[in-house]
Design a protein around this motif. Sequence first.
Motif, PDB file in Angstrom:
ATOM      1  N   ASP A 139       0.808  -1.223   0.000  1.00  0.00           N
ATOM      2  CA  ASP A 139       0.000   0.000   0.000  1.00  0.00           C
ATOM      3  C   ASP A 139       0.840   1.271   0.000  1.00  0.00           C
ATOM      4  O   ASP A 139       0.317   2.350  -0.327  1.00  0.00           O
ATOM      5  CB  ASP A 139      -0.942   0.010   1.201  1.00  0.00           C
ATOM      6  CG  ASP A 139      -2.196  -0.824   0.951  1.00  0.00           C
ATOM      7  OD1 ASP A 139      -2.289  -1.432  -0.142  1.00  0.00           O
ATOM      8  OD2 ASP A 139      -3.070  -0.875   1.838  1.00  0.00           O
ATOM      9  N   GLU A 171      -2.863   8.688   8.553  1.00  0.00           N
ATOM     10  CA  GLU A 171      -3.652   7.525   8.156  1.00  0.00           C
ATOM     11  C   GLU A 171      -3.125   6.316   8.907  1.00  0.00           C
ATOM     12  O   GLU A 171      -1.918   6.155   9.065  1.00  0.00           O
ATOM     13  CB  GLU A 171      -3.548   7.293   6.646  1.00  0.00           C
ATOM     14  CG  GLU A 171      -4.371   6.124   6.147  1.00  0.00           C
ATOM     15  CD  GLU A 171      -4.301   5.966   4.634  1.00  0.00           C
ATOM     16  OE1 GLU A 171      -4.583   4.857   4.154  1.00  0.00           O
ATOM     17  OE2 GLU A 171      -3.956   6.949   3.948  1.00  0.00           O
ATOM     18  N   ASP A 186      -3.500   2.072   9.118  1.00  0.00           N
ATOM     19  CA  ASP A 186      -4.018   0.911   8.400  1.00  0.00           C
ATOM     20  C   ASP A 186      -3.247  -0.324   8.836  1.00  0.00           C
ATOM     21  O   ASP A 186      -2.158  -0.597   8.352  1.00  0.00           O
ATOM     22  CB  ASP A 186      -3.890   1.135   6.893  1.00  0.00           C
ATOM     23  CG  ASP A 186      -4.598   0.051   6.094  1.00  0.00           C
ATOM     24  OD1 ASP A 186      -5.204  -0.855   6.701  1.00  0.00           O
ATOM     25  OD2 ASP A 186      -4.544   0.096   4.849  1.00  0.00           O
ATOM     26  N   LYS A 223      -2.521  -4.156   8.809  1.00  0.00           N
ATOM     27  CA  LYS A 223      -2.712  -5.202   7.814  1.00  0.00           C
ATOM     28  C   LYS A 223      -2.877  -6.586   8.434  1.00  0.00           C
ATOM     29  O   LYS A 223      -3.478  -7.466   7.831  1.00  0.00           O
ATOM     30  CB  LYS A 223      -1.515  -5.222   6.845  1.00  0.00           C
ATOM     31  CG  LYS A 223      -1.330  -3.945   6.053  1.00  0.00           C
ATOM     32  CD  LYS A 223      -2.534  -3.674   5.182  1.00  0.00           C
ATOM     33  CE  LYS A 223      -2.386  -2.413   4.365  1.00  0.00           C
ATOM     34  NZ  LYS A 223      -3.592  -2.137   3.547  1.00  0.00           N
TER      35      LYS A 223
END
Length: 280
Positions: free
Chosen positions: A200, A267, A269, A271
């Motif tokens: 990403d 951000e 995120d 995983k």
Amino acid sequence: MAADNADQIAPETCPTAAGMPMLGLGTWQNDSPEECAESVRTALEMGYRHIDTAQAYDNEEAVGEGIATADVDREDVFLATKVWLSNLASDDVLETARESIDRLGVDYVDLLYVHWPARTYDPAETLDAFSELYEEGLIENVGVSNFLPEQLDEAVERCDAPIHANQVELHPLLPQADIRDACAEHDIEVVAYSPIARGDVFDQPEIQEIADKHDVSEAQVSLAWLRETGVTAIPKATGEEHIRDNWESLVLELDQEDIETIDAIDETDRKVDPDFGPWN
């Protein structure tokens, strides 16, 4: 700017953290025996000296084959594996760690991790077994993985052997500041798995801009950011092109503005998020 040829980057170019090379090869989901052995051999002959595996990856034998076939002495390789969460009772630690060493075809491993603080993990029982392996010389260092600060505090208090590293998911979209601070407090190294956020980072505008600025890949930017913030990275790579691209991150020097830009990414995120993760 990265070098044009990874073969020109000598192994000693890779910095070490307490004797552990700060860029290694991760082997999670590298479960084709032939491909795994070949990727390990390729990485070692390119200059890598840190290989990471685990009982749960079901590839320890292939990793060992890659080490054995590479034109690199075993003593020059920092080899790490992990005890799975169903094997963390004392007797199981002792038995399965020896089985891992046998599958790897070596006499010892440089670092043995508690893979997760879950299920059969008991701080006293598990870490006493790890200390026993350490005293026997079957493992050079004790590590933990996926430990939150409070679990790290407990492990340091309980383990007779020093805790060398805490391996956690860490990348620009999950910087783990609290864990990094806790590790620094205890003088424990931080090792980052999924250091490019499963790809990403390639889609992150800030990282794209830095990559364009230095004429390198986004993966190299992420790996260089980790290194320059004192974190060891073990990106998974199977093909020679990706192994080479990651290796070339060693000669990428980010400036302070680059570091601050990545640090400011707003951000989060994660995983890897199993139900048994200690944060759940």
